[in-house]
Design a protein around this motif. Sequence first.
Motif, PDB file in Angstrom:
ATOM      1  N   LYS A 156      38.911  46.127 -10.959  1.00  0.00           N
ATOM      2  CA  LYS A 156      40.245  46.725 -10.957  1.00  0.00           C
ATOM      3  C   LYS A 156      41.305  45.646 -10.695  1.00  0.00           C
ATOM      4  CE  LYS A 156      42.216  50.873  -8.894  1.00  0.00           C
ATOM      5  NZ  LYS A 156      41.993  51.863  -7.835  1.00  0.00           N
ATOM      6  N   GLY A 157      42.277  45.588 -11.586  1.00  0.00           N
ATOM      7  CA  GLY A 157      43.399  44.684 -11.349  1.00  0.00           C
ATOM      8  C   GLY A 157      43.142  43.211 -11.598  1.00  0.00           C
ATOM      9  N   ILE A 158      41.948  42.853 -12.128  1.00  0.00           N
ATOM     10  CA  ILE A 158      41.697  41.413 -12.283  1.00  0.00           C
ATOM     11  C   ILE A 158      42.243  40.857 -13.595  1.00  0.00           C
ATOM     12  CG2 ILE A 158      39.604  41.408 -10.875  1.00  0.00           C
ATOM     13  CD1 ILE A 158      38.186  40.827 -13.709  1.00  0.00           C
ATOM     14  N   TYR A 159      42.562  41.727 -14.561  1.00  0.00           N
ATOM     15  CA  TYR A 159      42.894  41.192 -15.883  1.00  0.00           C
ATOM     16  C   TYR A 159      44.097  40.250 -15.846  1.00  0.00           C
ATOM     17  CZ  TYR A 159      43.733  40.732 -20.805  1.00  0.00           C
ATOM     18  OH  TYR A 159      43.916  40.201 -22.048  1.00  0.00           O
ATOM     19  N   ASN A 160      43.900  39.067 -16.437  1.00  0.00           N
ATOM     20  CA  ASN A 160      44.928  38.017 -16.492  1.00  0.00           C
ATOM     21  C   ASN A 160      45.342  37.490 -15.126  1.00  0.00           C
ATOM     22  OD1 ASN A 160      45.366  37.092 -19.027  1.00  0.00           O
ATOM     23  ND2 ASN A 160      46.940  38.598 -19.545  1.00  0.00           N
ATOM     24  N   LYS A 161      44.498  37.728 -14.115  1.00  0.00           N
ATOM     25  CA  LYS A 161      44.778  37.208 -12.776  1.00  0.00           C
ATOM     26  C   LYS A 161      43.841  36.022 -12.499  1.00  0.00           C
ATOM     27  CE  LYS A 161      48.044  39.898 -11.410  1.00  0.00           C
ATOM     28  NZ  LYS A 161      47.961  41.055 -12.253  1.00  0.00           N
ATOM     29  N   PRO A 162      44.258  35.119 -11.607  1.00  0.00           N
ATOM     30  CA  PRO A 162      43.373  34.001 -11.278  1.00  0.00           C
ATOM     31  C   PRO A 162      42.131  34.467 -10.524  1.00  0.00           C
ATOM     32  CG  PRO A 162      45.486  33.826 -10.119  1.00  0.00           C
ATOM     33  CD  PRO A 162      45.568  35.054 -10.961  1.00  0.00           C
ATOM     34  N   VAL A 163      41.002  33.826 -10.812  1.00  0.00           N
ATOM     35  CA  VAL A 163      39.736  34.144 -10.147  1.00  0.00           C
ATOM     36  C   VAL A 163      39.201  32.858  -9.528  1.00  0.00           C
ATOM     37  CG1 VAL A 163      37.346  34.872 -10.505  1.00  0.00           C
ATOM     38  CG2 VAL A 163      39.178  35.989 -11.775  1.00  0.00           C
TER      39      VAL A 163
ATOM     40  N   LEU B 293      42.191  48.772 -16.421  1.00  0.00           N
ATOM     41  CA  LEU B 293      42.106  48.921 -14.966  1.00  0.00           C
ATOM     42  C   LEU B 293      43.192  48.123 -14.258  1.00  0.00           C
ATOM     43  CD1 LEU B 293      38.237  48.517 -14.560  1.00  0.00           C
ATOM     44  CD2 LEU B 293      39.544  50.633 -14.619  1.00  0.00           C
ATOM     45  N   SER B 294      43.986  47.380 -15.051  1.00  0.00           N
ATOM     46  CA  SER B 294      45.065  46.580 -14.475  1.00  0.00           C
ATOM     47  C   SER B 294      46.399  47.209 -14.844  1.00  0.00           C
ATOM     48  CB  SER B 294      45.006  45.140 -15.004  1.00  0.00           C
ATOM     49  OG  SER B 294      43.830  44.526 -14.571  1.00  0.00           O
ATOM     50  N   PRO B 295      47.020  47.873 -13.886  1.00  0.00           N
ATOM     51  CA  PRO B 295      48.217  48.660 -14.180  1.00  0.00           C
ATOM     52  C   PRO B 295      49.381  47.824 -14.710  1.00  0.00           C
ATOM     53  CG  PRO B 295      47.785  48.557 -11.810  1.00  0.00           C
ATOM     54  CD  PRO B 295      46.618  47.950 -12.490  1.00  0.00           C
ATOM     55  N   SER B 296      49.396  46.516 -14.405  1.00  0.00           N
ATOM     56  CA  SER B 296      50.541  45.709 -14.832  1.00  0.00           C
ATOM     57  C   SER B 296      50.495  45.383 -16.315  1.00  0.00           C
ATOM     58  CB  SER B 296      50.578  44.401 -14.050  1.00  0.00           C
ATOM     59  OG  SER B 296      49.402  43.669 -14.307  1.00  0.00           O
ATOM     60  N   THR B 297      49.321  45.617 -16.934  1.00  0.00           N
ATOM     61  CA  THR B 297      49.193  45.302 -18.350  1.00  0.00           C
ATOM     62  C   THR B 297      50.149  46.169 -19.163  1.00  0.00           C
ATOM     63  OG1 THR B 297      46.868  45.085 -17.829  1.00  0.00           O
ATOM     64  CG2 THR B 297      47.466  44.897 -20.137  1.00  0.00           C
ATOM     65  N   PRO B 298      50.907  45.553 -20.089  1.00  0.00           N
ATOM     66  CA  PRO B 298      51.827  46.347 -20.899  1.00  0.00           C
ATOM     67  C   PRO B 298      51.108  47.476 -21.637  1.00  0.00           C
ATOM     68  CG  PRO B 298      52.037  44.005 -21.408  1.00  0.00           C
ATOM     69  CD  PRO B 298      50.933  44.143 -20.413  1.00  0.00           C
TER      70      PRO B 298
ATOM     71  N   ASP C  28      40.833  37.304 -21.898  1.00  0.00           N
ATOM     72  CA  ASP C  28      39.807  37.828 -22.816  1.00  0.00           C
ATOM     73  C   ASP C  28      38.607  36.885 -22.917  1.00  0.00           C
ATOM     74  OD1 ASP C  28      41.778  39.650 -23.178  1.00  0.00           O
ATOM     75  OD2 ASP C  28      41.940  39.436 -25.351  1.00  0.00           O
ATOM     76  N   ALA C  29      38.884  35.589 -23.037  1.00  0.00           N
ATOM     77  CA  ALA C  29      37.807  34.619 -23.228  1.00  0.00           C
ATOM     78  C   ALA C  29      36.884  34.598 -22.010  1.00  0.00           C
ATOM     79  CB  ALA C  29      38.381  33.232 -23.485  1.00  0.00           C
ATOM     80  N   TYR C  30      37.482  34.639 -20.817  1.00  0.00           N
ATOM     81  CA  TYR C  30      36.681  34.625 -19.576  1.00  0.00           C
ATOM     82  C   TYR C  30      35.829  35.893 -19.471  1.00  0.00           C
ATOM     83  CZ  TYR C  30      35.675  35.248 -14.601  1.00  0.00           C
ATOM     84  OH  TYR C  30      35.055  35.495 -13.409  1.00  0.00           O
ATOM     85  N   LEU C  31      36.444  37.039 -19.760  1.00  0.00           N
ATOM     86  CA  LEU C  31      35.708  38.300 -19.653  1.00  0.00           C
ATOM     87  C   LEU C  31      34.560  38.335 -20.653  1.00  0.00           C
ATOM     88  CD1 LEU C  31      38.681  40.783 -19.184  1.00  0.00           C
ATOM     89  CD2 LEU C  31      37.072  39.993 -17.448  1.00  0.00           C
ATOM     90  N   ARG C  32      34.847  37.852 -21.875  1.00  0.00           N
ATOM     91  CA  ARG C  32      33.799  37.849 -22.892  1.00  0.00           C
ATOM     92  C   ARG C  32      32.617  37.005 -22.426  1.00  0.00           C
ATOM     93  NH1 ARG C  32      31.857  34.646 -26.586  1.00  0.00           N
ATOM     94  NH2 ARG C  32      30.979  35.533 -28.487  1.00  0.00           N
TER      95      ARG C  32
END
Length: 355
Positions: free
Chosen positions: A250-257, A314-319, A269-273
């Motif tokens: 939840k909330g991780i998309y496009n966030k630093p890990v 799952l990331s609410p900030s995503t447009p 996308d590349a990291y998730l893939r």
Amino acid sequence: MLGSLLPVIAALPLLPERGASQAGDIDALFWFITAVCALMTLLIFVGVIAFAYKYRRRQNAHAVQIEGSTKLELTWSILPFLVMLVMFAWGADLYFKAQNPPKDAMEVFVTGKQWMWKIQYPDGTREINALHVPVGQPVKLTMASEDVIHSFSIPAFRVRHDVIPGHYDTLWFTATKAGRYHLFCTEYCGNQHAGMIGWVDVMEPREYANWASGGGAGGTLAEQGQQLFQQNGCSTCHQMEQQGRCPILKGIYNKPVQLADGRTVIADDAYLRESILDPNAKIVNGFEPNIMPNFKGQLSEENVIQLIAYVKSLSPSTPASQQGQAPTTTPSAASRAASRANSAKPGQSIPRVKQ
Ligand code: CUA
């Protein structure tokens, strides 16, 4: 003189019509390079003929030794160098623009496979060898290959990009004129490569909204991904609220890990893939390797796209345009039904595949 000729040359039907916003800029550079080449060719041929005539064999001629001319040599080195620099700067500028899709671009996913292009929209609609886009809206294509190298090309938009197995390639365009344009595979990919072609339908926004309002038979891309997430047992370890054996998504998309080896990466996308197909490639700080099974060969590229769409949702900030909503419309039930009926029209070549 050359300047007044350029519009005339540009009006000759040598190139496909221009259907996208960047086509004019790319053509301008193309014609600049062509004009420079033509001028150089002309200079060389005129020089060869003129000197051949001037220094033709004559009786009793005395050779005069020339020791070289620094001025001349500098001129013919520096001038072409400057012209090349113009090409470089101009080309680099266009290249960077082509690499950076606008943030509000509508996302479409493309999977190349011997021998077809499979298209997925965030609302779950799927097509084969057909792409529908609205006029005036930037569109970003995220492309994957299931087998060999393909190359996605729409000549009228002056876009083309290789689609390499193992990662995502992207390109973007803004279509400027409603109509039908050819799309091609431009990399030899097997004996039916020549058949890997299709059509891009550019529609007026209202018409597009009507077309898009059908949605996917199996729900939005994110909903399809959620189903896969359950079916493959991802949800047992990746829990929603409390920490399971695997990171909360939840909330991780496009966030630093933060990774176990100290690096920090962006969960794009590349990291998730990569994390789906090869989970041990990057282990998140605080987690153990070898817990998540390898999904390489278990999931198709289309499945991976669905799962990523789910994680994004799952990331609410995503447009909204990236969250599986049709980008330009909120359809009523009536228009949905109407569009479903329309979509069966022959000639539209849009098999909407059931999940
Ligand atoms: Cu795919 Cu050629």
